[in-house]
Design a protein around this motif. Structure first.
Motif, PDB file in Angstrom:
ATOM      1  N   THR A 163       0.834  -1.199   0.000  1.00 51.27           N
ATOM      2  CA  THR A 163       0.000   0.000   0.000  1.00 51.27           C
ATOM      3  C   THR A 163       0.866   1.244   0.000  1.00 51.27           C
ATOM      4  N   ALA A 164       1.922   1.240   0.791  1.00 52.13           N
ATOM      5  CA  ALA A 164       2.824   2.393   0.867  1.00 52.13           C
ATOM      6  C   ALA A 164       3.603   2.586  -0.426  1.00 52.13           C
ATOM      7  N   LEU A 165       3.821   1.500  -1.185  1.00 53.98           N
ATOM      8  CA  LEU A 165       4.637   1.573  -2.396  1.00 53.98           C
ATOM      9  C   LEU A 165       3.841   1.952  -3.637  1.00 53.98           C
ATOM     10  N   VAL A 166       2.511   1.935  -3.559  1.00 52.46           N
ATOM     11  CA  VAL A 166       1.697   2.300  -4.727  1.00 52.46           C
ATOM     12  C   VAL A 166       2.015   3.717  -5.218  1.00 52.46           C
ATOM     13  N   PRO A 167       2.087   4.739  -4.348  1.00 55.60           N
ATOM     14  CA  PRO A 167       2.426   6.084  -4.833  1.00 55.60           C
ATOM     15  C   PRO A 167       3.819   6.164  -5.444  1.00 55.60           C
ATOM     16  N   ALA A 168       4.708   5.222  -5.086  1.00 59.85           N
ATOM     17  CA  ALA A 168       6.071   5.225  -5.615  1.00 59.85           C
ATOM     18  C   ALA A 168       6.160   4.499  -6.956  1.00 59.85           C
ATOM     19  N   GLY A 169       5.025   3.986  -7.442  1.00 60.51           N
ATOM     20  CA  GLY A 169       5.016   3.355  -8.743  1.00 60.51           C
ATOM     21  C   GLY A 169       4.679   1.882  -8.762  1.00 60.51           C
ATOM     22  N   LEU A 170       4.431   1.285  -7.599  1.00 64.05           N
ATOM     23  CA  LEU A 170       4.039  -0.123  -7.587  1.00 64.05           C
ATOM     24  C   LEU A 170       2.682  -0.263  -8.288  1.00 64.05           C
ATOM     25  N   PRO A 171       2.554  -1.132  -9.264  1.00 63.18           N
ATOM     26  CA  PRO A 171       1.274  -1.295  -9.954  1.00 63.18           C
ATOM     27  C   PRO A 171       0.166  -1.715  -8.984  1.00 63.18           C
ATOM     28  N   VAL A 172      -0.983  -1.095  -9.123  1.00 63.12           N
ATOM     29  CA  VAL A 172      -2.106  -1.407  -8.241  1.00 63.12           C
ATOM     30  C   VAL A 172      -2.479  -2.886  -8.295  1.00 63.12           C
ATOM     31  N   PRO A 173      -2.440  -3.536  -9.474  1.00 68.61           N
ATOM     32  CA  PRO A 173      -2.752  -4.971  -9.491  1.00 68.61           C
ATOM     33  C   PRO A 173      -1.868  -5.790  -8.559  1.00 68.61           C
ATOM     34  N   VAL A 174      -0.637  -5.350  -8.321  1.00 64.86           N
ATOM     35  CA  VAL A 174       0.231  -6.076  -7.383  1.00 64.86           C
ATOM     36  C   VAL A 174      -0.352  -6.006  -5.981  1.00 64.86           C
ATOM     37  N   LEU A 175      -0.823  -4.813  -5.586  1.00 68.36           N
ATOM     38  CA  LEU A 175      -1.469  -4.659  -4.290  1.00 68.36           C
ATOM     39  C   LEU A 175      -2.696  -5.553  -4.192  1.00 68.36           C
ATOM     40  N   VAL A 176      -3.466  -5.622  -5.256  1.00 69.63           N
ATOM     41  CA  VAL A 176      -4.676  -6.450  -5.263  1.00 69.63           C
ATOM     42  C   VAL A 176      -4.312  -7.925  -5.082  1.00 69.63           C
ATOM     43  N   VAL A 177      -3.291  -8.377  -5.784  1.00 71.17           N
ATOM     44  CA  VAL A 177      -2.862  -9.775  -5.673  1.00 71.17           C
ATOM     45  C   VAL A 177      -2.384 -10.070  -4.250  1.00 71.17           C
ATOM     46  N   VAL A 178      -1.619  -9.150  -3.669  1.00 74.17           N
ATOM     47  CA  VAL A 178      -1.123  -9.343  -2.305  1.00 74.17           C
ATOM     48  C   VAL A 178      -2.288  -9.443  -1.319  1.00 74.17           C
TER      49      VAL A 178
END
Length: 206
Positions: A163-178
């Motif tokens: 969640t913290a890494l999304v603004p830094a460019g982590l793709p949102v789908p990665v957060l969803v998968v996690v």
């Protein structure tokens, strides 16, 4: 998974715990204050898109979660009331965290996999509350259920880091998968605890 980190944090918190006790601050006050702060942060910063700031602040308060326990031990005030209060308020703050993540997906429907993300976050919220309930209910019937792959600290770290890494460019789908994997891990933990308790009770009745 984070048992060693928790032990280290308890040692680090001994000096500030001593100071707070000297100032007349009670462990209960620290428990309640921490819960209120985490809840407010989770339900304000996360839904409004301040994901990095919100996750970092929540993570810091999560690390200080053992401060009240250290204070209770140093002041000789450990007992069932403190354990009950801490465990109950943990459910409040944990629920607020996953509710905040859910609201972010709901309020940002244009994000990739927003619906899947909201669904996964809700699943984490629900199953995350069942995990500690299963352990508490097991103890109420004379069994133990201290097993599982998704303890409280594990769930928070796994959810907050991406969640913290999304603004830094982590793709949102990665957060969803996690979040989806975390929900599955919570479900597995519930199943492990149910199976463990059933085995204990069936053995005791034999």
């Amino acid at each position: 998974m984070f048992g060693r980190l928790r032990a280290t944090m308890q040692r680090l918190f001994t000096p500030p715990a001593t100071v707070l006790i000297r100032w007349g601050v009670s462990p209960d006050a620290v428990t309640i204050t921490g819960t209120v702060l985490v809840t407010v942060i989770a339900l304000t910063l996360l839904p409004t898109g301040h994901l990095a700031l919100g996750a970092v602040l929540i993570g810091l308060f999560a690390l200080t979660d053992s401060l009240d326990g250290v204070m209770a031990r140093l002041s000789g005030r450990t007992g069932p009331w403190g354990a009950f209060l801490d465990s109950t308020l943990d459910r409040v703050s944990d629920g607020a965290v996953f509710a905040g993540i859910t609201l972010w997906f709901v309020l940002h429907p244009d994000e990739p996999w927003a619906l899947a993300g909201a669904t996964a976050a809700i699943a984490c919220l629900v199953l995350g509350s069942v995990v500690p309930y299963a352990r508490a209910r097991a103890e109420s019937v004379g069994a133990t259920a201290a097993v599982g792959i998704a303890e409280r600290t594990d769930r928070l770290v796994v959810a907050l880091l991406p969640t913290a890494l999304v603004p830094a460019g982590l793709p949102v789908p990665v957060l969803v998968v996690v979040l989806g994997l975390l929900a599955v891990a919570s479900l597995v933990t519930v199943a492990q605890r149910v199976a463990t308790v059933r085995r204990q009770l069936v053995t005791s009745e034999a």
